[in-house]
Design a protein around this motif. Structure first.
Motif, PDB file in Angstrom:
ATOM      1  N   LEU A   1     -28.357 -46.895  54.515  1.00  0.00           N
ATOM      2  CA  LEU A   1     -28.513 -46.209  53.362  1.00  0.00           C
ATOM      3  C   LEU A   1     -28.650 -46.931  52.034  1.00  0.00           C
ATOM      4  N   ILE A   2     -29.294 -46.716  51.087  1.00  0.00           N
ATOM      5  CA  ILE A   2     -29.325 -47.309  49.954  1.00  0.00           C
ATOM      6  C   ILE A   2     -28.455 -46.675  48.782  1.00  0.00           C
ATOM      7  N   ARG A   3     -27.793 -46.851  48.101  1.00  0.00           N
ATOM      8  CA  ARG A   3     -27.345 -46.185  46.894  1.00  0.00           C
ATOM      9  C   ARG A   3     -27.526 -47.099  45.602  1.00  0.00           C
ATOM     10  N   HIS A   4     -28.240 -46.322  44.535  1.00  0.00           N
ATOM     11  CA  HIS A   4     -28.406 -47.080  43.322  1.00  0.00           C
ATOM     12  C   HIS A   4     -27.300 -46.660  42.319  1.00  0.00           C
ATOM     13  N   LEU A   5     -26.492 -47.370  41.639  1.00  0.00           N
ATOM     14  CA  LEU A   5     -25.643 -46.909  40.310  1.00  0.00           C
ATOM     15  C   LEU A   5     -25.918 -48.130  39.181  1.00  0.00           C
ATOM     16  N   ASP A   6     -26.054 -47.511  37.870  1.00  0.00           N
ATOM     17  CA  ASP A   6     -26.259 -48.459  36.879  1.00  0.00           C
ATOM     18  C   ASP A   6     -27.129 -49.612  37.166  1.00  0.00           C
ATOM     19  N   GLY A   7     -28.181 -49.388  37.772  1.00  0.00           N
ATOM     20  CA  GLY A   7     -29.028 -50.635  37.825  1.00  0.00           C
ATOM     21  C   GLY A   7     -28.760 -51.611  39.012  1.00  0.00           C
ATOM     22  N   GLU A   8     -27.709 -51.314  39.918  1.00  0.00           N
ATOM     23  CA  GLU A   8     -27.307 -52.112  40.736  1.00  0.00           C
ATOM     24  C   GLU A   8     -27.536 -51.352  42.223  1.00  0.00           C
ATOM     25  N   SER A   9     -27.450 -52.009  43.277  1.00  0.00           N
ATOM     26  CA  SER A   9     -27.145 -51.055  44.484  1.00  0.00           C
ATOM     27  C   SER A   9     -26.471 -51.432  45.641  1.00  0.00           C
ATOM     28  N   VAL A  10     -26.130 -50.616  46.494  1.00  0.00           N
ATOM     29  CA  VAL A  10     -25.335 -51.197  47.683  1.00  0.00           C
ATOM     30  C   VAL A  10     -26.132 -50.497  48.911  1.00  0.00           C
ATOM     31  N   LEU A  11     -26.291 -51.264  49.885  1.00  0.00           N
ATOM     32  CA  LEU A  11     -26.671 -51.035  51.082  1.00  0.00           C
ATOM     33  C   LEU A  11     -25.899 -51.010  52.331  1.00  0.00           C
ATOM     34  N   LEU A  12     -25.959 -49.990  52.990  1.00  0.00           N
ATOM     35  CA  LEU A  12     -24.893 -49.998  54.068  1.00  0.00           C
ATOM     36  C   LEU A  12     -25.681 -49.583  55.640  1.00  0.00           C
ATOM     37  N   ASN A  13     -25.358 -50.582  56.395  1.00  0.00           N
ATOM     38  CA  ASN A  13     -25.849 -50.479  57.694  1.00  0.00           C
ATOM     39  C   ASN A  13     -24.992 -49.543  58.374  1.00  0.00           C
ATOM     40  N   LEU A  14     -25.409 -48.087  58.888  1.00  0.00           N
ATOM     41  CA  LEU A  14     -24.552 -47.398  59.672  1.00  0.00           C
ATOM     42  C   LEU A  14     -24.173 -47.841  60.922  1.00  0.00           C
ATOM     43  N   ASP A  15     -25.048 -48.688  61.503  1.00  0.00           N
ATOM     44  CA  ASP A  15     -24.706 -49.081  62.877  1.00  0.00           C
ATOM     45  C   ASP A  15     -23.633 -50.156  63.098  1.00  0.00           C
ATOM     46  N   SER A  16     -23.465 -51.012  62.073  1.00  0.00           N
ATOM     47  CA  SER A  16     -22.515 -52.079  61.969  1.00  0.00           C
ATOM     48  C   SER A  16     -21.454 -51.712  61.205  1.00  0.00           C
ATOM     49  N   GLU A  17     -21.672 -50.774  60.388  1.00  0.00           N
ATOM     50  CA  GLU A  17     -20.810 -50.494  59.033  1.00  0.00           C
ATOM     51  C   GLU A  17     -20.477 -51.602  58.314  1.00  0.00           C
ATOM     52  N   ARG A  18     -21.806 -52.582  58.035  1.00  0.00           N
ATOM     53  CA  ARG A  18     -21.624 -53.482  57.105  1.00  0.00           C
ATOM     54  C   ARG A  18     -22.149 -53.004  55.899  1.00  0.00           C
ATOM     55  N   TYR A  19     -21.732 -53.436  54.895  1.00  0.00           N
ATOM     56  CA  TYR A  19     -22.331 -53.315  53.510  1.00  0.00           C
ATOM     57  C   TYR A  19     -22.857 -54.375  52.542  1.00  0.00           C
ATOM     58  N   PHE A  20     -23.445 -54.185  51.773  1.00  0.00           N
ATOM     59  CA  PHE A  20     -24.052 -55.547  50.955  1.00  0.00           C
ATOM     60  C   PHE A  20     -24.358 -55.055  49.441  1.00  0.00           C
ATOM     61  N   GLY A  21     -23.937 -55.683  48.404  1.00  0.00           N
ATOM     62  CA  GLY A  21     -24.144 -55.124  47.019  1.00  0.00           C
ATOM     63  C   GLY A  21     -25.144 -56.134  46.462  1.00  0.00           C
ATOM     64  N   LEU A  22     -26.014 -55.421  45.437  1.00  0.00           N
ATOM     65  CA  LEU A  22     -27.057 -56.348  44.872  1.00  0.00           C
ATOM     66  C   LEU A  22     -26.652 -55.837  43.389  1.00  0.00           C
ATOM     67  N   ASP A  23     -26.862 -57.086  42.443  1.00  0.00           N
ATOM     68  CA  ASP A  23     -26.754 -56.921  41.175  1.00  0.00           C
ATOM     69  C   ASP A  23     -28.259 -56.334  40.560  1.00  0.00           C
ATOM     70  N   GLY A  24     -28.568 -56.302  39.525  1.00  0.00           N
ATOM     71  CA  GLY A  24     -29.723 -55.848  39.003  1.00  0.00           C
ATOM     72  C   GLY A  24     -31.036 -56.494  39.604  1.00  0.00           C
ATOM     73  N   THR A  25     -30.878 -58.121  39.291  1.00  0.00           N
ATOM     74  CA  THR A  25     -32.042 -58.629  39.630  1.00  0.00           C
ATOM     75  C   THR A  25     -32.499 -58.478  41.381  1.00  0.00           C
ATOM     76  N   GLY A  26     -31.446 -58.475  42.031  1.00  0.00           N
ATOM     77  CA  GLY A  26     -31.477 -58.313  43.397  1.00  0.00           C
ATOM     78  C   GLY A  26     -31.990 -56.907  43.798  1.00  0.00           C
ATOM     79  N   THR A  27     -31.431 -56.029  43.055  1.00  0.00           N
ATOM     80  CA  THR A  27     -31.977 -54.625  43.183  1.00  0.00           C
ATOM     81  C   THR A  27     -33.276 -54.521  42.969  1.00  0.00           C
ATOM     82  N   ARG A  28     -34.055 -55.132  41.750  1.00  0.00           N
ATOM     83  CA  ARG A  28     -35.250 -55.151  41.906  1.00  0.00           C
ATOM     84  C   ARG A  28     -36.169 -55.806  42.738  1.00  0.00           C
TER      85      ARG A  28
END
Length: 99
Positions: free
Chosen positions: A13-40
């Motif tokens: 799952l990917i969720r965007h908020l204020d130019g940044e994003s968070v990715l969540l792996n539903l299988d492992s329940e690990r998440y990863f945050g990206l700043d604006g540049t990483g999101t682009r």
């Protein structure tokens, strides 16, 4: 990886908020945050026909040394792949041959 393309697996799952994003792996329940540049970078990696096309587009958009951009893009790709947040497929998968 230049002749390949990046896709987001169905279990992410990917969720965007204020130019940044968070990715969540539903299988492992690990998440990863990206700043604006990483999101682009992620947006282009998953929408362009190949990793190389995403790199070229990013080079047009950002004022950065080409080698530094390539290193940063590869680092992001590798971290997302290691965490099961992206998959790499051949760029021509799903396309029709013109031969």
């Amino acid at each position: 990886m230049t002749g390949n393309r990046a896709v987001v697996p169905a279990h992410v799952l990917i969720r965007h908020l204020d130019g940044e994003s968070v990715l969540l792996n539903l299988d492992s329940e690990r998440y990863f945050g990206l700043d604006g540049t990483g999101t682009r970078m992620l947006e282009l990696l998953t929408s362009m026909p190949s990793v190389e096309a995403a790199y070229k587009k990013l080079l047009e958009e950002f004022e950065v040394e080409p080698q530094l951009l390539r290193e940063n893009l590869n680092e992001l790709l590798n971290r997302l792949l290691e965490n099961g947040l992206l998959q790499i497929l051949p760029a021509d998968v799903g396309t029709i041959s013109t031969v």
